[in-house]
Each structure stands twice: as C-alpha cells, then as structure tokens.
Design a protein around this motif. Structure first.
Motif, PDB file in Angstrom:
ATOM      1  N   LYS A   1      52.789  16.774  48.815  1.00 17.77           N
ATOM      2  CA  LYS A   1      53.072  15.473  49.411  1.00 17.77           C
ATOM      3  C   LYS A   1      54.422  14.902  48.983  1.00 17.77           C
ATOM      4  N   ASP A   2      54.779  15.044  47.699  1.00 13.02           N
ATOM      5  CA  ASP A   2      56.030  14.462  47.228  1.00 13.02           C
ATOM      6  C   ASP A   2      57.239  15.215  47.767  1.00 13.02           C
ATOM      7  N   LYS A   3      57.073  16.497  47.996  1.00 11.30           N
ATOM      8  CA  LYS A   3      58.158  17.281  48.594  1.00 11.30           C
ATOM      9  C   LYS A   3      58.372  16.859  50.048  1.00 11.30           C
ATOM     10  N   ILE A   4      57.278  16.614  50.764  1.00 10.98           N
ATOM     11  CA  ILE A   4      57.392  16.095  52.128  1.00 10.98           C
ATOM     12  C   ILE A   4      58.032  14.707  52.118  1.00 10.98           C
ATOM     13  N   GLY A   5      57.629  13.870  51.163  1.00  8.32           N
ATOM     14  CA  GLY A   5      58.225  12.544  51.065  1.00  8.32           C
ATOM     15  C   GLY A   5      59.724  12.608  50.870  1.00  8.32           C
ATOM     16  N   ASP A   6      60.190  13.489  49.991  1.00  4.80           N
ATOM     17  CA  ASP A   6      61.626  13.623  49.753  1.00  4.80           C
ATOM     18  C   ASP A   6      62.345  14.163  50.985  1.00  4.80           C
ATOM     19  N   TRP A   7      61.687  15.078  51.688  1.00  6.08           N
ATOM     20  CA  TRP A   7      62.300  15.632  52.911  1.00  6.08           C
ATOM     21  C   TRP A   7      62.466  14.532  53.968  1.00  6.08           C
ATOM     22  N   LEU A   8      61.460  13.709  54.124  1.00  4.66           N
ATOM     23  CA  LEU A   8      61.548  12.627  55.103  1.00  4.66           C
ATOM     24  C   LEU A   8      62.642  11.633  54.731  1.00  4.66           C
ATOM     25  N   GLU A   9      62.793  11.358  53.437  1.00  2.00           N
ATOM     26  CA  GLU A   9      63.853  10.439  53.016  1.00  2.00           C
ATOM     27  C   GLU A   9      65.228  11.042  53.278  1.00  2.00           C
ATOM     28  N   MET A  10      65.397  12.308  52.942  1.00  2.00           N
ATOM     29  CA  MET A  10      66.654  12.991  53.232  1.00  2.00           C
ATOM     30  C   MET A  10      66.940  13.021  54.724  1.00  2.00           C
ATOM     31  N   TYR A  11      65.906  13.333  55.486  1.00  2.00           N
ATOM     32  CA  TYR A  11      66.050  13.447  56.940  1.00  2.00           C
ATOM     33  C   TYR A  11      66.499  12.117  57.541  1.00  2.00           C
ATOM     34  N   THR A  12      65.919  11.037  57.062  1.00  2.00           N
ATOM     35  CA  THR A  12      66.272   9.712  57.574  1.00  2.00           C
ATOM     36  C   THR A  12      67.747   9.415  57.335  1.00  2.00           C
ATOM     37  N   LYS A  13      68.259   9.817  56.180  1.00  2.00           N
ATOM     38  CA  LYS A  13      69.673   9.593  55.884  1.00  2.00           C
ATOM     39  C   LYS A  13      70.573  10.497  56.713  1.00  2.00           C
ATOM     40  N   VAL A  14      70.244  11.764  56.753  1.00  2.00           N
ATOM     41  CA  VAL A  14      71.085  12.729  57.471  1.00  2.00           C
ATOM     42  C   VAL A  14      71.124  12.429  58.964  1.00  2.00           C
ATOM     43  N   MET A  15      70.007  11.987  59.524  1.00  2.00           N
ATOM     44  CA  MET A  15      69.958  11.682  60.949  1.00  2.00           C
ATOM     45  C   MET A  15      70.450  10.267  61.262  1.00  2.00           C
TER      46      MET A  15
END
Length: 601
Positions: free
Chosen positions: A241-255
C-alpha cells in the motif's frame, strides 16, 4: 500446415473485409435495417461514446437498428477498416478495426460467426482538432533563443496554481483524489481541460497509506498500470500500500495535476449551466464554479459501522477496518474481526502474524479464489508477463475485456471458475472442513461478476485462507447479537472474549457518499451508482446492461461518477475525459438512451 494456416488467415481477412464493406455501405446509405441484418440473431453492439455519447449495449438486430436510426445523422461514420490481420479460432473471427466519425476517430473489436457480427465494440479514441499532444505532436518545452521576461516552466506552474480556483475557474472539478480522480485528472490535463482535484487527505496516496498496515494490491501489476506511465519492469507483482501511495504522489507531480489536498467539499449546488461548490481548503472556505462535477469518491469512502447493542459498554478497542492502525499493539490480545471478505482476511492474518489470538466472525458466505489460480486461469491471457511477451498491450487487453458483453459475461466466467474449483478442490475442501461457508456467486460466475454486481462478497487469497483452514485463525459463524464489556455475543449464544473488535463490515454505497455532497434530491435524481441490474443479491433489477451511472451522462446534467479498481479507472477515464472535453469545446453530444433511474438506495 503453413498453407493451411495461410488459407485460414486469408479466409478470415476476406470475410471481415466483406462484412465491413457491407456495414459501411449500409451506414452511408442510412439504411439501419440493412446494417442490422449483418448481425446474428443473438448479438451485441457495445458502444463507448463514439456513436452514442454514452456507454451502452444494444442487443440483436432490433437494438442495432434503433441505435443507428437515432445516431446516424449526427455521427456520419466512415472508413471502417481492419488495423491488423483478423484471426479465426473455433469458428469465430476476431478483427481489430478503426473508423472515423464527424467528431473524432475510433477503434474497436469485431467478432464474426458465420459471416455475421456476434459482438461489436466501438470506442471513441480522440476528438478531431483536440488530439492529445503526444509523439509527433508533443510540445517543444523550453523555447530556444533569448527573450525578455521569459517565463519558466516552474513559474508557469506556480502561476497556474495561484490562479486556478481563484481568479480562473476550472472547467471540471473532481471530488476525490484517489487513484480514480488522479487517473481522470491526468487524462483531462493532456486534453487541455482546466481541472482541480480536491481530496480530504493531505497528500496524494494517503488513501492507501492510512489503511491497515498489511494492505497490498491483490491484483497483479500488469492489471494495475496508470494512464501514460506504466509501472517499471522491476515493479513487484503485488504492490504494498505505501509503495502505491508513493507512486500516486509521484504521478500527480509528474503529470502536473492541480491537486488540492487537505480539502473537503461542504456542498455542491447546481447553478445555471454549472455548479457552485463550497470547499474548505486547509481552513480557507472557497467557492468553486466548475462547469462539470465529477464524483470520484470510491467504493471505500463511507465506512459501514453496524450499531450493535452494547457497543458503548465495550472496554477494549473497537474500530472499522478503515481505521485499523495495524496489529503491532495487539500481541497476546484477543481480537474478534467481524466480516469475512478481503479486509477481514488481511487484518486477521496480520494480527495472527503479530501474535494475537484471532477469531473471524463469518456472517454470510464468501467467494474465495486463490491469487495464483486467478492469475493463471483468469488473467494470464491478458494481464501477465506471458501476455506481454506475446505482444499483448495494456490497451489491447482492456479493449478485449471491454468487448465482452455483460449480458453473457457470466457464461464466459463460469468455465474459468469451474476449472479453478477443480484445480483447488483440496484447498476448498479444507476450508469447508474448517466450517468456512463458500460461494462462487449465485450463478457460479466468480469474482469479477460479484465485483460488478455488488462490489463485495469476496476474498482473493494471498495466505489468510490457509490460517482459517488449519485453525490458526479461529472461525465463528452467525450474526452479532450484542457486545458486553469484554465479549462479542452471537445470536446463537456463542461468547467470544475480546480485547479488540474490528468491524470489517464494508462500506456504504456511492449514493450515500454522493448525497452528503450534492444533497439527497440530486442524488436521487441521478439514481443508483454501480451494479448491472442482474437481479442477484445487492444488485436489483431491471437489467441495464452497463454499470449504472459510471463514466457516462447521468440524469443530472453536468454530474458524473468515476471510479472502480485501477484497471477500470485507467480504461474508462479516457472515455469520460473525451466526453468532458467535448462539452468544454461546444461539440454537440446528443446522448442516445440516457439510462433510466431505478434505484437510489
């Protein structure tokens, strides 16, 4: 043998081209009956936005004719053609197709049986004149040369963040910043639609981070990619879950998404052609005025906490699964987990690992499928490393699944779960010997139909079932009568000593969540969200043939619902974004057969 294969391929290509030519001729002539005659008696045409500005399935020749009579004048379809060599297997020809409409370009999947269409999927892929800036249309980025008062990318983003929602209003407001809201936000960003995502949690991904410690995706990585940025090749098969959370946060910034964390929606009222939405952004009250409102609230947003008698007397810890802090402080304690679906199993297993004495209370039957069996027998042809190696892309896999009509999907799933039951017969026998009550859905169609019909009632086994089968996780069955100061009492008189009670009792409906934002009257006007109308438990009829109110126009103009698991959010966010973009640009969007409202509970 080579000649035979070539001849078969040639025959499939010839039959497909013959059908497409006849279909195009009928469409050009506006001859709905002639087009309908090209379909088998039992046939299904599923259209996603391209003809209908809706997501709808029509059945049989009469349904095809009705759709075409209602849409041909506006759609002006042309250029139906194959995009790769058709294939034939077991008397069914499968062909990938493309076409154009007045508004855009589309693609789809056609299946022919005996020279006639058995299934047809048509989807709108892009709007003419509003294509995404990708590949040869990608932006230059930095402007070469020397210019006074140059504005950098960072300055431009900072200005946008300062203005949007204050001096500039968004075209679209997405309420809910989980995976669904983020995926849709990314789609809209690429289409140049001004959008704000509001989320009550502080950071993107917090909706995952704040869940119980052991939570992980039970779906494999190939099924879970986000739009535009697939997970890297070394990403684990099952994501913590925490890895998915970090991916979503990164994705939000990159996009480059405009994501307002720590923001709650207080009310949303229809005003004129848009909405007045009052939000609290970290203590600041702001009124936003979007043209379109999307509720991406998820199916796990409103905890369903039963009001058992005696709850106020209980001296131990008690909380809903959504608030479970993890197992660490319960070593040596007696834990009672009420429920027997995914969250219940995960929490029970984690508590057992931490050294707690755990009892699961099963109140109704549960569908259980082992993760490896689901992957190998249910998903591997479309979502696996083997599928990727064979040339299967995520988009093609999504399209194949989308092309299967919901009316007959259960008939295609039943053999899969029959094979799983045979493969795992000893596993299921041991579970039943332990007293666990199993089901495979009311028609034995398994996991995905349960998910589509009701969104609950199942567990993808990643290890907890073994603990149930061997008694490490104790099992009690029946309804809860009351709580005492230190026990859970079942209706049959069973007393379960407890230091901790976890209510793994699920969540309220999306309608309940929506009513708290848009008001009960508007929520009732939109009607039930999710479900197919199958007439099975928690999915009352009448039959609709599509997921109710999801990703398509609702009875309330300007109100949309978006969500689903990562795969559904990824796929349907594309088509919802196109509908929203078309409305922003003033492209005519006459909706064919806007769904009727049947249920609001």
């Amino acid at each position: 043998m080579t000649q035979s294969v070539d001849q078969k391929a040639s025959a499939a290509a010839s039959a497909t081209n013959e059908w497409l030519t006849a279909f195009q001729q009928a469409l050009t002539a506006h001859d709905a009956d002639a087009a309908a005659a090209l379909f088998t008696d039992q046939s299904y045409w599923r259209d996603i936005v391209s003809f209908t500005w809706n997501i709808t399935t029509v059945e049989g020749g009469a349904g095809v004719a009705d759709l075409l009579r209602a849409t041909l004048d506006d759609v002006d379809p042309a250029g139906f053609r194959v995009t790769e060599e058709p294939a034939e297997e077991d008397g069914v020809i499968t062909a990938w197709i493309a076409f154009e409409t007045k508004a855009g370009r589309g693609s789809g999947l056609l299946r022919l049986v005996g020279g006639k269409a058995f299934t047809l999927l048509t989807t709108l892929d892009e709007l003419k004149g509003h294509e995404e800036p990708v590949n040869d249309r990608r932006p230059n980025g930095v402007r070469h040369g020397a210019f006074r008062d140059r504005v950098t990318w960072a300055e431009s983003r900072a200005r946008e963040a300062t203005e949007l929602g204050y001096t500039v209003q968004p075209e679209v407001l997405i309420i809910g910043g989980g995976q669904g809201g983020i995926a849709l936000g990314a789609r809209l960003r690429q289409l140049g639609v001004p959008v704000i995502i509001v989320e009550r949690n502080e950071r993107p991904g917090d909706s995952w981070r704040k869940r119980y410690k052991s939570l992980a995706l039970h779906d494999p990585v190939w099924y879970d990619h986000l739009p535009y940025l697939p997970f890297p090749a070394n990403w684990p098969v099952f994501s913590p879950k925490d890895k998915i959370g970090d991916w979503l946060e990164m994705y939000t910034k990159v996009m480059e998404l405009n994501y307002w964390g720590s923001t709650t929606c207080k009310s949303a009222v229809r005003e004129g052609d848009g909405w007045a939405v009052v939000v609290d952004r970290a203590g600041e009250e702001i009124t936003l005025r979007p043209g379109q409102l999307v509720l991406a609230l998820g199916a796990s947003g409103l905890p369903d906490v039963p009001e058992f008698p005696g709850r106020e007397k209980f001296r131990g810890d008690q909380h809903h699964s959504s608030a479970h802090p993890g197992p660490d402080k319960y070593k040596g304690k007696k834990a009672v987990v009420i429920g027997s679906n995914n969250s219940a199993h995960d929490i029970c297993a984690a508590l057992w690992e931490a050294g707690a004495d755990v009892t699961m209370v099963q109140r109704s039957s549960t569908h259980v499928v082992r993760s490896d069996s689901l992957m190998e027998l249910g998903l591997s042809d479309l979502y696996s490393e083997r599928a990727v190696a064979a040339g299967m892309t995520t988009f093609k896999a999504d399209t194949i699944f989308a092309s299967l009509p919901f009316r007959i999907l259960h008939t295609l799933q039943i053999p899969v779960y029959n094979a799983i039951r045979e493969r795992d017969a000893e596993f299921y026998h041991r579970l039943e010997q332990a007293g666990f009550v199993l089901d495979f859905g009311e028609d034995d169609s398994g996991l995905f139909l349960k998910y589509l019909r009701r969104g609950s009632g199942y567990y993808i086994d990643v290890g907890a079932s073994e603990l149930v089968a061997n008694g490490d996780i104790k099992l009690a069955k029946g309804q809860v009568a009351e709580l005492t100061e230190d026990e859970v009492v079942l209706s049959d008189g069973t007393h379960l000593p407890a230091d901790l009670v976890v209510y793994a009792t699920g969540y309220g409906s999306m309608n309940q969540l929506a009513s708290g934002i848009i008001g009960q009257d508007v929520a009732d006007k939109a009607g039930k969200v999710w479900g197919l109308g199958s007439g099975t438990t928690k999915d009352p009829g009448p039959w609709e043939g599509e997921l109710r109110n999801m990703w398509k126009p609702t009875a309330q103009e300007g109100l949309w619902f978006h969500g689903g698991n990562l795969a559904l959010s990824r796929y349907y966010s594309h088509y919802l974004a196109l509908q929203l973009k078309a409305r922003m640009e003033g492209i005519p969007t006459p909706v064919y057969k806007r769904a009727e409202v049947h249920h609001t509970e």
